[in-house]
Structure formats: C-alpha cells, structure tokens
Write an enzyme that holds these catalytic residues in place. Structure first.
Site, PDB file in Angstrom:
ATOM      1  N   ARG A   1     -16.178  -8.428  -5.660  1.00 57.27           N
ATOM      2  CA  ARG A   1     -17.198  -9.298  -6.216  1.00 57.27           C
ATOM      3  C   ARG A   1     -16.631 -10.072  -7.661  1.00 57.27           C
ATOM      4  NH1 ARG A   1     -22.759 -10.048  -6.397  1.00 57.27           N
ATOM      5  NH2 ARG A   1     -22.321  -9.804  -4.034  1.00 57.27           N
TER       6      ARG A   1
ATOM      7  N   ASN B   1      -7.544   9.240  -5.910  1.00 54.80           N
ATOM      8  CA  ASN B   1      -7.028   8.279  -6.071  1.00 54.80           C
ATOM      9  C   ASN B   1      -8.467   7.545  -5.803  1.00 54.80           C
ATOM     10  OD1 ASN B   1      -6.597   5.620  -4.892  1.00 54.80           O
ATOM     11  ND2 ASN B   1      -4.283   6.292  -4.313  1.00 54.80           N
TER      12      ASN B   1
ATOM     13  N   GLU C   1       6.177  13.640  -2.481  1.00 54.20           N
ATOM     14  CA  GLU C   1       4.485  13.925  -1.824  1.00 54.20           C
ATOM     15  C   GLU C   1       5.105  13.448  -0.132  1.00 54.20           C
ATOM     16  OE1 GLU C   1       1.605  11.745  -3.762  1.00 54.20           O
ATOM     17  OE2 GLU C   1       0.543  11.384  -1.720  1.00 54.20           O
TER      18      GLU C   1
ATOM     19  N   ARG D   1      -4.346  -6.218  -5.845  1.00 57.28           N
ATOM     20  CA  ARG D   1      -5.403  -6.237  -4.758  1.00 57.28           C
ATOM     21  C   ARG D   1      -6.423  -5.394  -5.205  1.00 57.28           C
ATOM     22  NH1 ARG D   1      -3.417  -3.814   0.860  1.00 57.28           N
ATOM     23  NH2 ARG D   1      -1.640  -5.264   0.490  1.00 57.28           N
TER      24      ARG D   1
ATOM     25  N   ARG E   1      -0.509  -2.299  -7.519  1.00 52.98           N
ATOM     26  CA  ARG E   1       0.229  -2.806  -6.627  1.00 52.98           C
ATOM     27  C   ARG E   1       0.669  -4.281  -6.876  1.00 52.98           C
ATOM     28  NH1 ARG E   1      -0.670  -1.275  -0.790  1.00 52.98           N
ATOM     29  NH2 ARG E   1       0.594  -2.974  -0.379  1.00 52.98           N
TER      30      ARG E   1
ATOM     31  N   ASP F   1      -8.239   3.985  -6.268  1.00 52.21           N
ATOM     32  CA  ASP F   1      -8.048   2.321  -6.044  1.00 52.21           C
ATOM     33  C   ASP F   1      -9.219   1.708  -5.342  1.00 52.21           C
ATOM     34  OD1 ASP F   1      -5.768   2.828  -6.801  1.00 52.21           O
ATOM     35  OD2 ASP F   1      -4.610   3.015  -4.992  1.00 52.21           O
ATOM     36  N   HIS F   2      -9.826   2.550  -4.388  1.00 49.89           N
ATOM     37  CA  HIS F   2     -10.838   1.847  -3.595  1.00 49.89           C
ATOM     38  C   HIS F   2     -12.120   1.313  -4.511  1.00 49.89           C
ATOM     39  CE1 HIS F   2      -8.752   1.946   0.023  1.00 49.89           C
ATOM     40  NE2 HIS F   2      -8.998   3.051   0.276  1.00 49.89           N
TER      41      HIS F   2
ATOM     42  N   HIS G   1      -2.051  11.117   1.977  1.00 49.44           N
ATOM     43  CA  HIS G   1      -2.577   9.974   2.917  1.00 49.44           C
ATOM     44  C   HIS G   1      -3.224  10.589   3.995  1.00 49.44           C
ATOM     45  CE1 HIS G   1      -2.325   5.930   4.601  1.00 49.44           C
ATOM     46  NE2 HIS G   1      -1.944   5.443   3.386  1.00 49.44           N
ATOM     47  N   GLY G   2      -4.517  10.073   4.163  1.00 52.20           N
ATOM     48  CA  GLY G   2      -5.211  10.407   5.360  1.00 52.20           C
ATOM     49  C   GLY G   2      -5.986  11.898   5.533  1.00 52.20           C
TER      50      GLY G   2
ATOM     51  N   HIS H   1      -2.807   3.155  -8.076  1.00 50.87           N
ATOM     52  CA  HIS H   1      -1.728   2.492  -7.502  1.00 50.87           C
ATOM     53  C   HIS H   1      -1.788   1.058  -8.000  1.00 50.87           C
ATOM     54  CE1 HIS H   1       0.632   1.251  -3.677  1.00 50.87           C
ATOM     55  NE2 HIS H   1       1.112   0.932  -4.825  1.00 50.87           N
TER      56      HIS H   1
ATOM     57  N   GLU I   1       1.076   5.472  -8.966  1.00 50.10           N
ATOM     58  CA  GLU I   1       1.735   4.962  -7.904  1.00 50.10           C
ATOM     59  C   GLU I   1       2.211   3.636  -8.009  1.00 50.10           C
ATOM     60  OE1 GLU I   1      -0.941   5.403  -4.350  1.00 50.10           O
ATOM     61  OE2 GLU I   1      -1.074   7.485  -4.551  1.00 50.10           O
TER      62      GLU I   1
ATOM     63  N   THR J   1      -2.606  -0.498   3.872  1.00 49.43           N
ATOM     64  CA  THR J   1      -2.403   0.535   2.823  1.00 49.43           C
ATOM     65  C   THR J   1      -0.957   1.043   2.892  1.00 49.43           C
ATOM     66  OG1 THR J   1      -3.233   2.747   2.162  1.00 49.43           O
ATOM     67  CG2 THR J   1      -3.125   2.415   4.610  1.00 49.43           C
ATOM     68  N   THR J   2      -0.577   1.974   2.210  1.00 47.58           N
ATOM     69  CA  THR J   2       0.711   2.227   2.214  1.00 47.58           C
ATOM     70  C   THR J   2       1.376   2.783   3.476  1.00 47.58           C
ATOM     71  OG1 THR J   2       0.554   3.143  -0.105  1.00 47.58           O
ATOM     72  CG2 THR J   2       2.490   3.740   0.815  1.00 47.58           C
TER      73      THR J   2
ATOM     74  N   HIS K   1      -9.235   7.706   0.208  1.00 53.20           N
ATOM     75  CA  HIS K   1     -10.209   6.841   1.037  1.00 53.20           C
ATOM     76  C   HIS K   1     -11.441   7.723   1.584  1.00 53.20           C
ATOM     77  CE1 HIS K   1     -11.313   3.535   3.889  1.00 53.20           C
ATOM     78  NE2 HIS K   1     -11.564   4.791   4.626  1.00 53.20           N
TER      79      HIS K   1
HETATM   80  N1  PXP Z   1      -0.775   9.125  -1.719  1.00 55.35           N
HETATM   81  C1  PXP Z   1      -0.171   7.756  -1.645  1.00 55.35           C
HETATM   82  C2  PXP Z   1       1.347   7.801  -2.276  1.00 55.35           C
HETATM   83  C3  PXP Z   1      -0.760   6.669  -1.273  1.00 55.35           C
HETATM   84  O1  PXP Z   1      -0.195   5.689  -1.253  1.00 55.35           O
HETATM   85  C4  PXP Z   1      -2.204   6.884  -0.896  1.00 55.35           C
HETATM   86  C5  PXP Z   1      -2.894   5.799  -0.632  1.00 55.35           C
HETATM   87  O2  PXP Z   1      -3.246   4.775  -1.508  1.00 55.35           O
HETATM   88  C6  PXP Z   1      -2.714   8.196  -0.935  1.00 55.35           C
HETATM   89  C7  PXP Z   1      -2.139   9.538  -1.337  1.00 55.35           C
HETATM   90  C8  PXP Z   1      -3.910   8.537  -0.664  1.00 55.35           C
HETATM   91  O3  PXP Z   1      -4.476   8.165   0.639  1.00 55.35           O
HETATM   92  P1  PXP Z   1      -5.995   8.131   1.437  1.00 55.35           P
HETATM   93  O4  PXP Z   1      -6.519   6.961   0.612  1.00 55.35           O
HETATM   94  O5  PXP Z   1      -5.785   7.965   2.862  1.00 55.35           O
HETATM   95  O6  PXP Z   1      -6.482   9.437   1.063  1.00 55.35           O
END
Ligand code: PXP
Length: 261
Positions: free
Chosen positions: A20, A9, A160, A58, A54, A11-12, A199-200, A52, A79, A109-110, A222
């Site tokens: 910026r 992912n 998931e 963001r 959103r 996104d970050h 996630h996490g 994702h 996502e 976050t989600t 993340h």
């Molecule tokens: N899966 C889904 C559905 C998510 O919403 C996220 C967070 O955007 C992730 C996986 C990835 O989670 P993490 O950034 O904590 O690894």
C-alpha cells in the site's frame, strides 16, 4: 537448560506495508508498523528478530534495518545476499548475526541453499569481514555433505539448514528429507558448527523436525504471520514457542548470543 531459540521473520509485515505505501513512507498513516510487529513477536517469546534486506527491496527497506537495530534490544539476524551494497549496509548496522542466503530477483522466496562450495572464496571473505565487525555469521545451506564441509572451512559460526524441501515433501519423500536433515545436523555439529534450521516450518510439521539433533535455533516467518491474521502475532508466536519448548536441549554454558561450541 538453554531452550531452542526462536527467530521470528517479520518480512511479510513489511510486504503488506509496501503493498500500500511503497514510496509513501513519509505519510503518518503508514501501516502495519514493523517495530510493533517485532515487539509483539518478542512478547510472544521470540528470542531473535529476523529480517531480510533483499536487493530488490521488495519488503524490508534500508531504513527498517536501522530502525529495528536501534529500537529492538533482542538479537537481530539480518538475512542477506552476497552483494557489496547489502554487505556494506550490514557492516554499518552491525546486527548480531548475518545469515548469508542465495538471492535471485525472480524467486518468490529464498529457494535452495547458498552454494558455499561453489563460492567458497567469496563466502569466506564476507564471513571474515562480518566477523571483524563483531557480527556472527550463519550460512543458509541445503543439508548436503559438500555444502556443510565448505561451510565449516569458511570459519562461519553457524549454518541454517534449509527445511523447505522437507516442508514441501509428502510420504516417502518426506522421510527422505527428514533423514537428510538429521544427517546434516550431525555432520555440521561434528564439524564444530552451530546448527539452525528454517524455511516452511509450521506448527504442523515442527514436531517431525525435532528428530534433528543439535538444533540451536529455528527461523520462522510465513506461517506465523498467516496465523497472526487469525489470532494475533503475540499468541501465534507463543503457540510456536510452547511447541518448541518440547525440544530436548542439552545444557549450554551460556544463553546469550550463540558462540561456537
Ligand atoms: N530462514 C531463511 C534463511 C529464509 O530465507 C526464510 C524465508 O525468508 C526463513 C528462514 C523463513 O521461512 P518461512 O517464511 O517459510 O518461515
């Protein structure tokens, strides 16, 4: 043997760019480069790029979704929340997979899984719309029996399972969350669903998740981006990839985009 699939992912990367350059995408100096991040992740062993879009935009912007789709040959997992505007974009872009997630504007976050049981008609209709456009559907849910049963009824190919509560738990609570994920993976598999998780997830907790049977794919963001600040994204992904190769995958008929077992 098919390996445990890794969705990275990114996104970050867009979060940092937006911090910026929000509203300044026309400037030549815009950085960091999202496409380069996707390529770096793939070089490290990512099987899929996850983004994702959103509702509040963001991090990932509409143009990013098209750019990633057009320039990255690997599997793309979009996502998204269940909003008509975002669904329309998905149907236009046609990622390989959409992962339907809950979305609240105020969340960091989600948080928590999609309430498929409570919104079954809408989730089923969206699933069908996406599948008719050739997009596979994954539902991001908590490992609860009612949600898994409802997910199976929608016709989605995948779930998931939300590993956030597991990642944040310690001691006996961690054991309990792990047991819930194991039971959820078994139930989802027996219901004919492909089992993903996300996630996490970090290099520190991933080994415990290997207690979950039937895992097909992990989506990780993340931790990889944080690790990339120290060692670069390609090595960070490669490090995770190497750990994931210890997961015992059963033989599969095909290794391409997932299809129902
Ligand atoms: N899966 C889904 C559905 C998510 O919403 C996220 C967070 O955007 C992730 C996986 C990835 O989670 P993490 O950034 O904590 O690894």
């Amino acid at each position: 043997m098919s390996r445990l699939q890794l969705g990275v992912n990114i996104d970050h990367v867009a979060t940092l760019r937006q911090a910026r350059f929000r509203g300044l995408s026309h400037l030549p100096a815009v950085e960091p480069d999202l496409l380069q991040a996707a390529r770096d992740a793939i070089a490290g062993g990512a099987d899929q790029i996850t983004i994702h879009l959103r509702e509040d935009r963001r991090h990932i912007q509409d143009a990013d979704v098209y750019l990633v789709r057009e320039n990255i040959a690997s599997r793309i997992n979009l996502e998204m929340g269940l909003t008509p505007e975002i669904i329309a974009i998905a149907l236009d872009v046609r990622p390989d997979v959409v992962c339907l997630v809950p979305e609240h504007r105020q969340e960091v976050t989600t948080e928590g899984g999609l309430d498929v049981a409570g919104r079954e008609a809408l989730v089923t209709a969206t699933t069908q719309q996406c599948q008719e456009a050739g997009i596979k559907v994954s539902l991001f849910i908590d490992a609860e029996a009612s949600q898994i049963a409802a997910a199976a009824r929608t016709g989605a190919e995948m779930v998931e399972l939300h590993t956030g509560a597991f990642a944040n738990a310690h001691g006996p609570a961690r054991t309990l969350e792990t047991e819930k994920l194991i039971a959820g993976a078994i139930m989802a598999h027996e219901a004919g669903l492909i089992v993903n998780a996300g996630h996490g997830i970090t290099t520190h907790n991933i080994g415990e998740l290997f207690a979950m049977p039937h895992l097909h794919e992990l989506n990780i963001g993340h931790h990889l981006i944080c690790r990339a600040l120290r060692i670069g994204l390609t090595p960070a992904v490669a490090e995770m990839r190497a750990l994931m190769d210890h997961y015992p995958c059963p033989p599969r008929a095909s290794t391409g985009a997932p299809s129902p077992a």
